[in-house]
Design a protein around this motif. Structure first.
Motif: not given
Length: 294
Positions: A85-108
């Protein structure tokens, strides 16, 4: 009414709609957090295609409602890849998913992670009959519990955000022949999104940017810069800025991908045309007259 921390889960996957997977995930979320709205972003990511899923998520990220983003394209499910679970914007949203490169582009794209936890809490997952449906057993429960206000660190131990597996996105490659590009995405209309923005055309040197030669293997076509699909004459190839700010090869009411035999991952070279009279053929179109049957 429950006082929710997040009222929306945006859900993306490669599950499709033939099997029951999407409906089961919806039901798990509703069982835990019945007042949460679930937005289906897409479930038609090609099976196992992490890069395509990451690009779809990145395209969508800045438009998604504040809340939890549940993303599952997970060919390594059942292995030791991490569930996060990856928190962004100091808690504005959280991205939940596998750590396989799927979340990284959106997080950046949204400014980077502020906190990351690994989803290990047995209390906040389902007892799994088998290890191959983490969307149901791990990710959906975590997303629902976050909406209910469960603290992020209750879901598992914190991990260093720098260890998040990166997404692999190609960069344009200028060379002596022109600007090497890659097809990122073909939408359902056949528009061909490239991994270049309008400013990248400056890498080709001084020219008017209105006409470009598109080289695909040993084939060449002329593309004209346009602001709208309907500005193109029948059969004429266009180069337009798409709704995400990238350049796309387009035709008016026809599939550019089909006509050019292109799909995601294919290589394309753009070559400046200094003198439009030297441009290759724009393609041939045949007018068709439609007649009503007597």
């Amino acid at each position: 009414m429950t006082d929710l921390r997040y009222s929306t889960i945006s859900f993306l996957s490669d599950y499709g709609h033939v099997d029951e997977f999407v409906g089961v995930v919806h039901s798990v979320i509703r069982t835990i957090a019945p007042e949460v709205a679930v937005i289906d972003v897409t479930h038609e990511v090609p099976p196992h295609d992490v890069r395509a899923g990451g690009l779809a998520l990145a395209r969508s990220a800045q438009y998604l409602a504040r809340g939890v983003v549940l993303a599952v394209v997970d060919p390594e499910v059942g292995t030791d890849r991490r569930a996060l679970a990856v928190e962004v914007g100091d808690g504005a949203s959280v991205l939940v998913g596998p750590d396989n490169g799927l979340l990284a582009p959106a997080v950046a794209l949204v400014g980077g992670a502020t906190r990351v936890v690994e989803l290990t809490s047995a209390e906040h997952r389902l007892e799994a009959p088998g290890p191959t449906f983490d969307g149901r057993d791990v990710f959906a429960p975590a997303a629902a519990h976050l909406c209910l206000g469960v603290p992020l660190d209750a879901l598992g131990p914190e991990v260093d955000p720098i260890t998040l597996r990166p997404g692999m996105l190609p960069l344009p490659q200028p060379d002596a022949d022109g600007l090497g590009a890659e097809v990122l995405w073909v939408d359902r209309y056949g528009n061909v999104q490239l991994n270049i923005g309008p400013d990248d055309l400056d890498l080709l040197g001084p020219w008017d940017h209105e006409v470009v030669t598109v080289r695909i293997d040993d084939r060449e076509r002329t593309a004209h810069r346009v602001g709208a699909y309907a500005s193109l004459d029948p059969g004429r190839l266009g180069l337009a800025v798409d709704s995400y700010g990238l350049l796309a090869l387009v035709l008016d009411r026809r599939s550019a991908a089909e006509e050019l035999s292109l799909r995601a991952g294919d290589a394309v070279t753009l070559v400046p045309v200094v003198d439009p009279t030297d441009a290759p053929s724009p393609g041939v179109s045949t007018p068709v007259e439609l007649r009503r049957n007597p």
